[in-house]
Design a protein around this motif. Structure first.
Motif, PDB file in Angstrom:
ATOM      1  N   SER A 250      54.697  83.714  25.781  1.00  0.00           N
ATOM      2  CA  SER A 250      54.667  83.498  27.231  1.00  0.00           C
ATOM      3  C   SER A 250      55.628  84.459  27.922  1.00  0.00           C
ATOM      4  CB  SER A 250      55.067  82.058  27.558  1.00  0.00           C
ATOM      5  OG  SER A 250      54.073  81.152  27.175  1.00  0.00           O
ATOM      6  N   THR A 251      55.172  85.032  29.006  1.00  0.00           N
ATOM      7  CA  THR A 251      55.995  85.959  29.783  1.00  0.00           C
ATOM      8  C   THR A 251      56.875  85.179  30.748  1.00  0.00           C
ATOM      9  OG1 THR A 251      54.374  86.136  31.558  1.00  0.00           O
ATOM     10  CG2 THR A 251      54.123  87.646  29.675  1.00  0.00           C
ATOM     11  N   PRO A 252      57.903  85.810  31.295  1.00  0.00           N
ATOM     12  CA  PRO A 252      58.686  85.132  32.336  1.00  0.00           C
ATOM     13  C   PRO A 252      57.815  84.621  33.475  1.00  0.00           C
ATOM     14  CG  PRO A 252      59.854  87.075  31.586  1.00  0.00           C
ATOM     15  CD  PRO A 252      58.512  87.099  30.915  1.00  0.00           C
ATOM     16  N   GLN A 253      56.758  85.367  33.794  1.00  0.00           N
ATOM     17  CA  GLN A 253      55.863  84.902  34.862  1.00  0.00           C
ATOM     18  C   GLN A 253      55.165  83.602  34.488  1.00  0.00           C
ATOM     19  OE1 GLN A 253      56.093  88.003  33.739  1.00  0.00           O
ATOM     20  NE2 GLN A 253      56.498  89.324  35.523  1.00  0.00           N
ATOM     21  N   ASP A 254      54.856  83.440  33.189  1.00  0.00           N
ATOM     22  CA  ASP A 254      54.239  82.185  32.735  1.00  0.00           C
ATOM     23  C   ASP A 254      55.209  81.017  32.927  1.00  0.00           C
ATOM     24  OD1 ASP A 254      51.867  83.441  31.911  1.00  0.00           O
ATOM     25  OD2 ASP A 254      52.704  83.892  29.926  1.00  0.00           O
ATOM     26  N   TRP A 255      56.484  81.244  32.593  1.00  0.00           N
ATOM     27  CA  TRP A 255      57.490  80.201  32.776  1.00  0.00           C
ATOM     28  C   TRP A 255      57.620  79.852  34.263  1.00  0.00           C
ATOM     29  CZ3 TRP A 255      60.528  77.923  28.802  1.00  0.00           C
ATOM     30  CH2 TRP A 255      60.329  78.458  27.536  1.00  0.00           C
ATOM     31  N   ILE A 256      57.658  80.876  35.087  1.00  0.00           N
ATOM     32  CA  ILE A 256      57.799  80.644  36.532  1.00  0.00           C
ATOM     33  C   ILE A 256      56.599  79.872  37.071  1.00  0.00           C
ATOM     34  CG2 ILE A 256      57.862  81.790  38.787  1.00  0.00           C
ATOM     35  CD1 ILE A 256      59.276  84.152  37.281  1.00  0.00           C
ATOM     36  N   GLN A 257      55.409  80.243  36.628  1.00  0.00           N
ATOM     37  CA  GLN A 257      54.215  79.580  37.143  1.00  0.00           C
ATOM     38  C   GLN A 257      54.199  78.096  36.798  1.00  0.00           C
ATOM     39  OE1 GLN A 257      51.687  81.173  39.130  1.00  0.00           O
ATOM     40  NE2 GLN A 257      51.475  78.965  39.516  1.00  0.00           N
ATOM     41  N   LEU A 258      54.593  77.757  35.564  1.00  0.00           N
ATOM     42  CA  LEU A 258      54.627  76.345  35.202  1.00  0.00           C
ATOM     43  C   LEU A 258      55.698  75.612  36.005  1.00  0.00           C
ATOM     44  CD1 LEU A 258      53.590  74.043  33.484  1.00  0.00           C
ATOM     45  CD2 LEU A 258      55.195  74.720  31.674  1.00  0.00           C
TER      46      LEU A 258
ATOM     47  N   MET B  51      67.623  81.288  35.500  1.00  0.00           N
ATOM     48  CA  MET B  51      67.137  81.192  36.879  1.00  0.00           C
ATOM     49  C   MET B  51      65.954  82.116  37.138  1.00  0.00           C
ATOM     50  SD  MET B  51      68.933  78.904  38.559  1.00  0.00           S
ATOM     51  CE  MET B  51      68.898  79.277  40.303  1.00  0.00           C
ATOM     52  N   VAL B  52      65.884  83.217  36.405  1.00  0.00           N
ATOM     53  CA  VAL B  52      64.747  84.131  36.555  1.00  0.00           C
ATOM     54  C   VAL B  52      63.445  83.403  36.273  1.00  0.00           C
ATOM     55  CG1 VAL B  52      63.607  86.162  35.540  1.00  0.00           C
ATOM     56  CG2 VAL B  52      66.045  86.233  36.075  1.00  0.00           C
ATOM     57  N   THR B  53      63.472  82.435  35.353  1.00  0.00           N
ATOM     58  CA  THR B  53      62.240  81.736  34.953  1.00  0.00           C
ATOM     59  C   THR B  53      62.017  80.438  35.729  1.00  0.00           C
ATOM     60  OG1 THR B  53      63.450  80.677  33.133  1.00  0.00           O
ATOM     61  CG2 THR B  53      62.280  82.719  32.643  1.00  0.00           C
ATOM     62  N   GLY B  54      62.833  80.197  36.770  1.00  0.00           N
ATOM     63  CA  GLY B  54      62.595  79.047  37.633  1.00  0.00           C
ATOM     64  C   GLY B  54      63.104  77.728  37.108  1.00  0.00           C
ATOM     65  N   ILE B  55      63.975  77.770  36.100  1.00  0.00           N
ATOM     66  CA  ILE B  55      64.488  76.541  35.473  1.00  0.00           C
ATOM     67  C   ILE B  55      65.832  76.178  36.093  1.00  0.00           C
ATOM     68  CG2 ILE B  55      65.298  75.556  33.280  1.00  0.00           C
ATOM     69  CD1 ILE B  55      63.140  77.179  31.878  1.00  0.00           C
ATOM     70  N   ASP B  56      66.080  74.862  36.242  1.00  0.00           N
ATOM     71  CA  ASP B  56      67.226  74.363  36.986  1.00  0.00           C
ATOM     72  C   ASP B  56      68.390  73.891  36.125  1.00  0.00           C
ATOM     73  OD1 ASP B  56      65.501  73.996  39.590  1.00  0.00           O
ATOM     74  OD2 ASP B  56      64.457  72.851  38.053  1.00  0.00           O
ATOM     75  N   TRP B  57      68.125  73.572  34.863  1.00  0.00           N
ATOM     76  CA  TRP B  57      69.051  72.717  34.116  1.00  0.00           C
ATOM     77  C   TRP B  57      69.137  73.216  32.670  1.00  0.00           C
ATOM     78  CZ3 TRP B  57      67.677  66.767  33.611  1.00  0.00           C
ATOM     79  CH2 TRP B  57      68.740  66.078  32.997  1.00  0.00           C
ATOM     80  N   VAL B  58      70.358  73.382  32.172  1.00  0.00           N
ATOM     81  CA  VAL B  58      70.586  73.863  30.809  1.00  0.00           C
ATOM     82  C   VAL B  58      71.303  72.791  30.003  1.00  0.00           C
ATOM     83  CG1 VAL B  58      71.954  75.485  29.442  1.00  0.00           C
ATOM     84  CG2 VAL B  58      70.583  76.318  31.350  1.00  0.00           C
ATOM     85  N   PHE B  59      70.779  72.503  28.801  1.00  0.00           N
ATOM     86  CA  PHE B  59      71.409  71.537  27.905  1.00  0.00           C
ATOM     87  C   PHE B  59      72.491  72.244  27.071  1.00  0.00           C
ATOM     88  CE2 PHE B  59      66.947  69.583  27.996  1.00  0.00           C
ATOM     89  CZ  PHE B  59      67.260  68.776  29.077  1.00  0.00           C
ATOM     90  N   ALA B  60      73.562  72.596  27.707  1.00  0.00           N
ATOM     91  CA  ALA B  60      74.701  73.261  27.058  1.00  0.00           C
ATOM     92  C   ALA B  60      75.915  73.030  27.953  1.00  0.00           C
ATOM     93  CB  ALA B  60      74.430  74.763  26.876  1.00  0.00           C
ATOM     94  N   PRO B  61      77.122  73.002  27.376  1.00  0.00           N
ATOM     95  CA  PRO B  61      77.489  73.396  26.022  1.00  0.00           C
ATOM     96  C   PRO B  61      77.514  72.233  25.039  1.00  0.00           C
ATOM     97  CG  PRO B  61      79.466  73.050  27.293  1.00  0.00           C
ATOM     98  CD  PRO B  61      78.313  72.807  28.234  1.00  0.00           C
ATOM     99  N   THR B  62      77.348  72.569  23.748  1.00  0.00           N
ATOM    100  CA  THR B  62      77.641  71.630  22.673  1.00  0.00           C
ATOM    101  C   THR B  62      79.135  71.674  22.404  1.00  0.00           C
ATOM    102  OG1 THR B  62      75.474  71.930  21.662  1.00  0.00           O
ATOM    103  CG2 THR B  62      77.224  71.064  20.253  1.00  0.00           C
ATOM    104  N   VAL B  63      79.780  70.527  22.466  1.00  0.00           N
ATOM    105  CA  VAL B  63      81.246  70.494  22.318  1.00  0.00           C
ATOM    106  C   VAL B  63      81.668  69.662  21.112  1.00  0.00           C
ATOM    107  CG1 VAL B  63      81.652  70.931  24.751  1.00  0.00           C
ATOM    108  CG2 VAL B  63      81.455  68.563  23.963  1.00  0.00           C
ATOM    109  N   ALA B  64      80.811  69.624  20.098  1.00  0.00           N
ATOM    110  CA  ALA B  64      81.157  68.923  18.860  1.00  0.00           C
ATOM    111  C   ALA B  64      82.362  69.584  18.202  1.00  0.00           C
ATOM    112  CB  ALA B  64      79.969  68.934  17.900  1.00  0.00           C
ATOM    113  N   VAL B  65      83.307  68.772  17.768  1.00  0.00           N
ATOM    114  CA  VAL B  65      84.453  69.275  17.008  1.00  0.00           C
ATOM    115  C   VAL B  65      84.144  68.993  15.536  1.00  0.00           C
ATOM    116  CG1 VAL B  65      86.939  69.204  16.701  1.00  0.00           C
ATOM    117  CG2 VAL B  65      85.957  68.807  18.967  1.00  0.00           C
TER     118      VAL B  65
END
Length: 881
Positions: free
Chosen positions: A141-149, A215-229
């Motif tokens: 999938s291209t960035p445009q595909d991500w944006i379209q969805l 943000m280029v792909t239109g996504i709002d939310w990132v599941f990071a950071p992992t802070v496991a010790v």
């Protein structure tokens, strides 16, 4: 007793359909994709959560849930002041919502399981893509595909033509070392390498770059950071941890949250930033034996002092979301812990954002299923991460549970208020739609040269020099260099898990446009300096080189698929060591570049190397390695080694739990080979002496492993079924397909199981783990699989006793002859593990250590199932060469 010459009947063909289940029974984190899905039953989820408590009790006497002391948890400064105007907007929106709309805000389905019309109809508060999940199921999938969805889902969410709701949805993704699901994105070193860099400012830059590419792909939310010790390096997620030292984790968490979201007193959640998630709450890095999704039995003080420090840092930076963890604390699943999610996180820490669940993690709470779990909401979960088709019954059941009073209206209103608060702070009600945001569609930012330069610097700073005898490094560039090893020209292997696909497997260099393998970086450097480069995976060459750089290491893995029981590298299959020794025997100096997701016991490989570099999982910018290995043409250092171990390096294969104290300096009685903070620099005098190569593989000290002893032992789950489906056994009497099972009393109450096969098609009973387990200690320890069995009728068709690691990796033995010799009586049946290994079972990755399968209508009982070391020669069925 049978020997190999007696030709015991090995039965495989009939297992193809019934044991395909072992490859399908997978569980995962916030963003996994197994390629295949199997609907998880309520019973299966209930049992999978209960077995962890059983394991804790078996492994440690102090497994009971401790008395709480809330005073251990400080009241943290609130980084974002209460905004009366924003809170008024939250209240107004909430007052206009129906119960159905509110509950829909709490649902987070996965893109493979919903359509745009589903979004229009239900108005989900959020949705996600799992690792290895792409728009329209297209890896390319291209960035445009991500944006379209993203645009289509957004427009559907604000379409109020069906129910009058126009609350914008938000898309969450695991961008854990760059925007790692998108072809062509910049891929940074995994967290373990970044920890070795010990540079919070660099971490902030990495996070900011990641935010832009997301943000280029239109996504709002990132599941990071992992802070496991991480405290036990056998854990398959060790590389997702920055350090065993909570101080680094705390500082890094603050930096990456600020890089992703912006500073709370500055550019907070502007058009160049995304919503961040600190995960996984709490204690996932401290489970017993490093078992993924397992049980943490740390004291409450240790839970705060060690495992909670990433939240102290991340929440101080204004993190808007926290993800609940799969693991348990003293046997209580975190997804169902009101004490941790509400009393500690929300009340004591003052967190006013939202708590999101992990991949169907709510279904692991005892009494819950993927489709129904009021306990999670009541504990403080605000958003159910609910992939697969379970989202619809979960939504409907949750609505019904509010109406019945099982979940209070106040709890729902609190959860939805938190969701709305995050959306308002992120400006989702005011921002343009995803396709029209400032960075959206600027595809030149995906893998931009400036972004790759940041990643290249991260690679340079993450490298740790463990050995440099006679100061062989840095190398001159005008020499003849042989580059060998299967990781040398393999961008997928150098990038590890969570890279395009969930496990990081099935990728080719062509899947990484713009990236550079380690070999390509070396080639550019040497040729520019007037030297010559030969690439040979197996070490062959035409002209004898001046030096060999061998790049080798772990295959990619993610989550529990990376769990191991021993830190020895390539245990039982020393291919890479043979390559190093072959080169050394020819008088060629060897520089080893080790690719790994954890510190491992590599004493033999260290001995066979003149220099040894821990390169971790460097990502897409492989030339960062050559920048450090080679000098300038003038002979001066080009880029210095600055990386220092953020994890202690083991002195033996069994030293998986050796961690620096909270002062960053002291150890207990056990000392590592290389201490936390170790790392050579150029010019530093050090000649590493020959190290012990004793791998401590003394099977005489290996203990019998109980798989079933009065009850099933964790992490295994008892399943029954046939080729039409299977179910976890959670009742004393249960049926599935042509198989029924019930408990019986053999010696004590319910210490055996009676299995009735109806015949007509192959049925099975099996012990299955959600992730493969490393049982090489037993296959290498002359062990047998030993079980008490009793058949009530004569077996006229094969009864297969077997072991499986996946659908193409299994072995079985027909034991009908043994059972027929004493019908109606209990007898011990034992099989040399070699019998299974000879049929292709890889004991490093066992999903199913025991199954019984037959097509005959018959009743068979079993009890007392063990792997017994040093018993192969005396087994009833042996397969000696």
């Amino acid at each position: 007793m049978l020997n190999k010459s007696s030709k015991p009947a090995f039965v495989l063909s009939a297992l193809a359909m019934s044991l395909a289940l072992t490859a399908c029974m997978q569980s995962s984190d916030d963003a996994k994709s197994s390629g295949e899905t199997v609907t998880t039953t309520a019973a299966e989820n209930a049992l999978s959560s209960q077995v962890h408590l059983t394991k804790a009790i078996a492994d440690n006497a102090d497994a009971s849930y401790p008395e709480h002391d809330i005073n251990i948890w400080p009241k943290l400064p609130v980084p974002i002041a209460v905004d009366a105007e924003l809170e008024a907007r939250v209240a107004k929106i909430l007052s206009q919502m129906t119960l159905e709309q509110k509950v829909a805000q709490m649902m987070q389905p996965e893109i493979r399981d919903i359509t745009v019309e589903d979004m229009r109809r239900y108005g989900f508060g959020s949705y996600l893509n799992g690792g290895g999940s792409f728009p329209y199921s297209n890896k390319q999938s291209t960035p445009q595909d991500w944006i379209q969805l993203a645009e289509d889902m957004y427009q559907a969410s604000i379409d109020d033509s069906i129910d009058g709701s126009n609350i914008p949805t938000m898309w969450g993704t695991d961008a854990v070392h760059g925007h790692n699901n998108v072809i062509g994105a910049t891929l940074f070193p995994h967290n373990i390498g970044l920890g070795a860099a010990n540079n919070p400012e660099l971490i902030k830059q990495i996070a900011a770059v990641t935010a832009k590419e997301v943000m280029v792909t239109g996504i709002d939310w990132v599941f990071a950071p992992t802070v496991a010790v991480v405290q036990d390096d056998r854990w398959g997620r060790t590389y997702e941890g920055y350090s065993e030292d909570p101080r680094i984790v705390r500082e890094y968490s603050h930096a990456i949250v600020e890089g992703l979201q912006g500073a709370v007193d500055g550019d907070f959640l502007t058009d160049k930033h995304v919503i961040s998630t600190v995960k996984h709450f709490l204690g996932d890095g401290g489970t017993i034996k490093g078992i993924d999704q397992g049980n943490n039995i740390a004291s409450e003080q240790t839970l705060f002092d060690v495992h909670a420090q990433g939240y102290v840092g991340g929440l101080a930076a204004g993190a808007q979301t926290v993800m609940a963890s799969f693991n348990s604390w003293h046997g209580v699943k975190n997804h169902g812990s009101k004490y941790l999610l509400t009393d500690v996180l929300k009340d004591r820490f003052g967190f006013d954002g939202l708590v999101v669940g992990d991949w169907n993690g709510h279904g692991q709470i005892p009494g819950c299923s993927n489709e129904s779990c009021p306990e999670a909401a009541n504990a403080g979960l605000d958003v159910y991460m609910v992939p697969t088709s379970a989202w619809k019954p979960l939504l409907e059941n949750t609505i019904a549970q509010v109406k019945s009073g099982e979940i209070s209206q106040a709890r729902i209103d609190d959860a939805v208020s938190r969701i709305l608060r995050v959306k308002l702070r992120a400006g989702l009600f005011e921002k343009p739609s995803p396709a029209n945001r400032p960075l959206s569609g600027k595809t030149e930012l995906i893998g931009h040269a400036e972004h790759r330069e940041v990643a290249r610097q991260a690679v340079q700073q993450s490298l740790v020099l463990l050995k440099n005898n006679q100061n062989i490094l840095p190398l001159a560039t005008d020499i003849n260099v042989l580059v060998a090893g299967d990781a040398a020209d393999n961008i997928g292997k150098q990038s590890g898990g969570w890279t395009i696909t969930w496990q990081g497997t099935d990728n080719q260099n062509s899947d990484f446009p713009g990236a550079t393998s380690i070999y390509q970086g070396i080639e550019q450097t040497v040729e520019a300096g007037g030297g010559q480069v030969q690439l040979s995976v197996n070490g062959d060459f035409t002209a004898k080189p001046d030096v060999a750089i061998v790049v080798f290491g772990e295959e990619p893995y993610a989550e529990g698929n990376g769990d191991i029981d021993n830190l020895e590298y390539q245990r039982g299959d020393k291919r890479d060591l043979a390559l190093l020794k072959a080169l050394k025997a020819q008088g060629i100096p060897v520089v080893s570049v080790f690719i790994s997701g954890r510190a491992m016991w590599v004493n033999p490989e260290l001995n066979a190397s003149n220099a040894f570099v821990a390169a971790w999982l460097p990502g897409s910018e492989g030339q960062g390695v050559s920048d450090v290995l080679f000098a300038k043409p003038t002979g001066e250092v080009n880029v210095p080694f600055t990386g220092k171990l953020s994890f202690s390096w083991p002195n033996t294969p069994l030293q998986s739990v050796v961690n620096v104290g909270l002062d960053g300096k002291t150890y207990g009685d056990e000392k590592p080979l290389f201490a936390y903070g170790y790392g050579l620099e150029y010019g530093q005098q050090q000649n590493l002496d020959t190290l012990s190569e004793d791998n401590l593989a003394d099977s005489s000290e290996l203990q019998s492993l109980a798989l079933f002893e009065r009850a099933v032992k964790a992490p295994w789950v008892l399943n029954i079924g046939d080729d039409s489906g299977r179910a976890a056994v959670v009742s004393s009497e249960q049926s599935q397909g042509v198989v029924s099972i019930k408990s019986m009393d053999k010696e004590v109450q319910e210490d055996a199981r009676v299995v009735t096969y109806q015949g007509g098609k192959q049925g099975f009973v099996a012990l299955i783990s959600n992730f493969p387990r490393d049982l090489r200690a037993y296959s290498n320890g002359n062990a047998s699989l030993t079980v008490q069995l009793k058949a009530d009728e004569k077996l006229t068709q094969p009864l297969t006793l077997g072991v499986s690691c996946n659908r193409d990796c299994r072995g079985g033995v027909d034991i009908s002859e043994q059972l027929n010799s004493a019908l109606g009586k209990w007898q011990t049946v034992s099989v040399d593990l070699t019998c299974f290994a000879e049929q292709g079972v890889n004991f490093a990755t066992v999903n199913t250590p025991f199954y019984l399968a037959t097509e005959q209508a018959v009743t068979v009982s079993f009890s007392d199932l063990h792997l017994v070391p040093n018993s192969a020669e005396s087994a009833a069925i042996v397969c000696n060469d």
